[in-house]
Design an enzyme around this catalytic site. Structure first.
Site, short mmCIF file in Angstrom:
data_model
loop_
_atom_site.label_atom_id
_atom_site.label_comp_id
_atom_site.label_asym_id
_atom_site.label_seq_id
_atom_site.Cartn_x
_atom_site.Cartn_y
_atom_site.Cartn_z
N ASP A 22 -13.31 -17.87 4.78
CA ASP A 22 -13.38 -17.13 6.04
C ASP A 22 -14.73 -17.43 6.69
O ASP A 22 -15.65 -17.90 6.03
CB ASP A 22 -13.25 -15.63 5.77
CG ASP A 22 -11.80 -15.18 5.74
OD1 ASP A 22 -10.98 -15.75 6.49
OD2 ASP A 22 -11.49 -14.25 4.98
N GLU B 123 3.28 -20.34 15.91
CA GLU B 123 2.61 -21.07 14.83
C GLU B 123 3.65 -21.59 13.83
O GLU B 123 4.48 -20.83 13.35
CB GLU B 123 1.64 -20.11 14.15
CG GLU B 123 0.78 -20.74 13.10
CD GLU B 123 -0.23 -19.73 12.55
OE1 GLU B 123 -1.02 -19.17 13.33
OE2 GLU B 123 -0.22 -19.51 11.33
N ARG C 114 0.85 -1.19 0.00
CA ARG C 114 0.00 0.00 0.00
C ARG C 114 0.88 1.24 0.00
O ARG C 114 1.81 1.32 0.80
CB ARG C 114 -0.87 0.03 1.26
CG ARG C 114 -1.86 -1.10 1.31
CD ARG C 114 -2.67 -1.01 2.61
NE ARG C 114 -3.53 -2.18 2.76
CZ ARG C 114 -4.13 -2.52 3.88
NH1 ARG C 114 -3.96 -1.78 4.96
NH2 ARG C 114 -4.89 -3.59 3.93
N ARG D 129 4.65 -17.02 13.04
CA ARG D 129 4.16 -15.88 13.82
C ARG D 129 3.94 -16.27 15.27
O ARG D 129 3.90 -17.46 15.59
CB ARG D 129 2.89 -15.28 13.23
CG ARG D 129 1.91 -16.28 12.69
CD ARG D 129 0.77 -15.58 11.95
NE ARG D 129 -0.25 -16.57 11.60
CZ ARG D 129 -1.44 -16.29 11.12
NH1 ARG D 129 -1.78 -15.04 10.91
NH2 ARG D 129 -2.29 -17.25 10.81
N TYR E 245 -10.65 -22.61 0.88
CA TYR E 245 -10.47 -21.82 2.08
C TYR E 245 -11.63 -20.84 2.20
O TYR E 245 -11.90 -20.07 1.28
CB TYR E 245 -9.13 -21.05 2.10
CG TYR E 245 -9.07 -20.22 3.36
CD1 TYR E 245 -8.71 -20.80 4.56
CD2 TYR E 245 -9.48 -18.89 3.36
CE1 TYR E 245 -8.73 -20.07 5.74
CE2 TYR E 245 -9.52 -18.16 4.53
CZ TYR E 245 -9.13 -18.75 5.71
OH TYR E 245 -9.18 -18.04 6.89
P1 FDA Z 1 -14.99 -26.21 10.16
O1 FDA Z 1 -13.72 -26.91 9.83
O2 FDA Z 1 -14.94 -25.11 11.14
O3 FDA Z 1 -16.04 -27.29 10.72
C1 FDA Z 1 -16.15 -28.58 10.20
C2 FDA Z 1 -16.52 -29.52 11.33
O4 FDA Z 1 -16.85 -30.81 10.81
C3 FDA Z 1 -15.40 -29.72 12.34
O5 FDA Z 1 -15.85 -29.41 13.63
C4 FDA Z 1 -15.06 -31.20 12.18
O6 FDA Z 1 -14.63 -31.80 13.38
C5 FDA Z 1 -16.37 -31.78 11.71
N1 FDA Z 1 -16.22 -33.05 11.00
C6 FDA Z 1 -15.35 -33.34 10.00
N2 FDA Z 1 -15.50 -34.63 9.62
C7 FDA Z 1 -16.48 -35.17 10.39
C8 FDA Z 1 -17.06 -36.47 10.48
N3 FDA Z 1 -16.63 -37.47 9.70
N4 FDA Z 1 -18.03 -36.68 11.38
C9 FDA Z 1 -18.44 -35.66 12.20
N5 FDA Z 1 -17.92 -34.41 12.16
C10 FDA Z 1 -16.94 -34.17 11.27
N6 FDA Z 1 -11.88 -17.13 9.28
C11 FDA Z 1 -12.05 -15.79 9.48
O7 FDA Z 1 -13.08 -15.26 9.07
N7 FDA Z 1 -11.11 -15.05 10.15
C12 FDA Z 1 -9.96 -15.61 10.63
O8 FDA Z 1 -9.12 -14.92 11.21
C13 FDA Z 1 -9.75 -17.01 10.41
N8 FDA Z 1 -8.64 -17.61 10.86
C14 FDA Z 1 -8.42 -18.95 10.59
C15 FDA Z 1 -7.25 -19.55 11.01
C16 FDA Z 1 -7.02 -20.89 10.73
C17 FDA Z 1 -5.74 -21.54 11.18
C18 FDA Z 1 -7.98 -21.64 10.00
C19 FDA Z 1 -7.74 -23.09 9.66
C20 FDA Z 1 -9.16 -21.04 9.61
C21 FDA Z 1 -9.39 -19.70 9.90
N9 FDA Z 1 -10.57 -19.08 9.52
C22 FDA Z 1 -10.75 -17.74 9.74
C23 FDA Z 1 -11.61 -19.84 8.79
C24 FDA Z 1 -12.68 -20.43 9.68
O9 FDA Z 1 -12.11 -21.34 10.58
C25 FDA Z 1 -13.67 -21.12 8.72
O10 FDA Z 1 -14.36 -20.15 8.01
C26 FDA Z 1 -14.65 -21.95 9.39
O11 FDA Z 1 -13.96 -22.92 10.12
C27 FDA Z 1 -15.49 -22.61 8.34
O12 FDA Z 1 -16.45 -23.38 8.95
P2 FDA Z 1 -16.84 -24.80 8.39
O13 FDA Z 1 -18.07 -25.16 9.11
O14 FDA Z 1 -16.86 -24.81 6.92
O15 FDA Z 1 -15.61 -25.77 8.78
#
Ligand code: FDA
Length: 384
Positions: free
Chosen positions: A364, A314, A179, A289, A362
């Site tokens: 958010d 991390e 920026r 980080r 991915y």
């Molecule tokens: P999510 O992964 O949260 O949930 C899926 C669930 O399904 C889990 O609880 C899992 O255990 C379950 N599951 C999987 N298989 C299964 C099975 N066979 N039987 C039963 N249950 C099962 N977003 C943001 O807006 N700002 C941020 O700062 C961040 N930061 C961030 C950091 C990191 C390290 C990650 C990995 C992600 C973020 N995110 C984020 C993204 C955020 O985590 C994401 O948007 C949500 O987790 C998405 O939600 P979901 O429900 O799609 O998946």
């Protein structure tokens, strides 16, 4: 299954949004979750000795410009006025991020105007050409010039991928953020903040409805429990938010992911780094980080231990099958496999694949919630 109109697999934001909407519309919903808690990766808990909220699966900052999502999430929680800002420790000095005019002037020990800085970076970037760059290293230099690229991007990205910059493909970046003003807000969305009472309180309110039954420690692929793939598919509509390749027994190949390792430490100091997130872009530091969680909630100072703090280092690497999948790698093999999985997915009777794992994207939090609201409105509301 006579007791439920819908089975939701996974209690992250995608699954919980579907469950909440369906319950609100009078349907009975069962949510099964493999982990011992709900909330997916947004889950957090209070570290008991310090009273500091720790984001168990990495720092989560909420931000959105989507009015419908913002209205929806505000049904369950208020948000603080937290604004995310990140700093970077490079070669023993601290710089502002994202790379902005302040960073450039710090780095070159100058007082450039926006136009002067732009001209300098353009000249430095001339060493390579974006169109003909052969790898991430050449492309990065072509985008922001060698000095800034080597300081802030090359090794940071190499550490994220555990691969040297010359061996990374150029297409992992289309642009690098620079920026030419002093704006160091990390996100530029209309709305931003952290849930006032924490993520878990927010998540629990979404699941708190008499029409929702949550079963923890329940894996959809465990045929010894009543709510499994064999017994449910075809009998009851299923919203599946687990990994799409796992659903099909990896028949088209395993999709590749990056994962993170976190090292948490409680330190006997009031303030370790003075800011929530410090990046470490240098090759000789193994982590990417350090998070210091108390700084996410300055308004909670009286509830926090005054002479202790919680930090989390991390580390990033490629995921094995037993690791938590965090970021899609998205190689050309992955994209080809994903296409095949998508074709198989449409043939599954009344199974809706959603969320980060179910779509291999991915997302958010606001995107996961937004796409769940869309699935509910466009497909589920009339068919359940
Ligand atoms: P999510 O992964 O949260 O949930 C899926 C669930 O399904 C889990 O609880 C899992 O255990 C379950 N599951 C999987 N298989 C299964 C099975 N066979 N039987 C039963 N249950 C099962 N977003 C943001 O807006 N700002 C941020 O700062 C961040 N930061 C961030 C950091 C990191 C390290 C990650 C990995 C992600 C973020 N995110 C984020 C993204 C955020 O985590 C994401 O948007 C949500 O987790 C998405 O939600 P979901 O429900 O799609 O998946």
């Amino acid at each position: 299954f006579s007791m439920s109109d819908l089975l939701v697999v996974g209690s992250g934001f995608f699954g919980l949004t579907i469950a909440e909407r369906a319950a609100h519309a009078g349907r009975k919903v069962t949510v099964i979750e493999r982990r011992s808690h709900i909330g997916g990766n947004a889950y957090s808990e209070i570290e008991p000795t310090t009273g500091i909220e720790v984001h168990r699966y990495g720092a989560h900052l909420f931000h959105t410009s989507n009015e419908a999502v913002w209205d929806y999430v505000n049904r369950f929680t208020t948000f603080t006025n937290y604004t995310h800002r990140v700093y970077s420790t490079h070669a023993g000095r601290v710089f502002a991020l994202p790379v902005n005019l302040h960073t450039i002037n710090q780095f070159f020990d100058a007082a450039y105007t926006p136009d002067e800085a732009r001209a300098l970076i353009r000249e430095q970037a001339g060493e390579y050409n974006v169109a003909s760059a052969r790898n991430f290293y050449e492309k990065g230099i072509a985008l922001v010039g060698r000095p800034l690229f080597e300081a802030f991007f090359a090794h940071y990205t190499a550490k994220q991928w555990q691969t040297s910059p010359e061996k990374l493909p150029g297409d992992i970046v289309s642009r690098l953020p620079v920026r030419y003003n002093y704006d160091n807000r990390y996100f530029n969305d209309t709305y931003e903040g952290l849930p006032t009472d924490g993520y878990t309180a927010w998540i629990e309110r979404m699941a708190d409805h008499p029409n929702i039954e949550v079963r923890l420690n329940t894996d959809f692929f465990d045929s010894t429990q009543p709510w499994n793939k064999e017994s449910a598919v075809g009998q009851v509509p299923v919203v599946y938010t687990g990994p799409v390749d796992r659903y099909f027994d990896y028949s088209e190949g395993a999709l590749s992911w990056r994962t993170l390792d976190f090292e948490q430490e409680i330190l006997p100091v009031r303030d370790f780094q003075g800011t929530p997130v410090m990046n470490y872009p240098d090759a000789d530091v193994p982590y990417t980080r350090i998070h210091e969680f108390k700084h996410f909630h300055p308004e909670r100072a009286t509830a926090h231990s005054a002479d202790q703090t919680v930090i989390m280092r991390e580390f990033s690497r490629f995921a094995d099958r037993d690791d938590e999948p965090y970021y899609p790698v998205n190689t050309s093999d992955d994209r080809a496999a994903l296409l095949s999985y998508r074709q198989r997915a449409v043939a599954e009777p009344k199974v809706y694949f959603g969320g980060r794992l179910g779509t291999y994207k991915y997302l958010d939090m606001h995107m996961a919630i937004g796409s769940a609201l869309t699935l509910w409105r466009n497909e589920l509301v009339d068919s359940l």
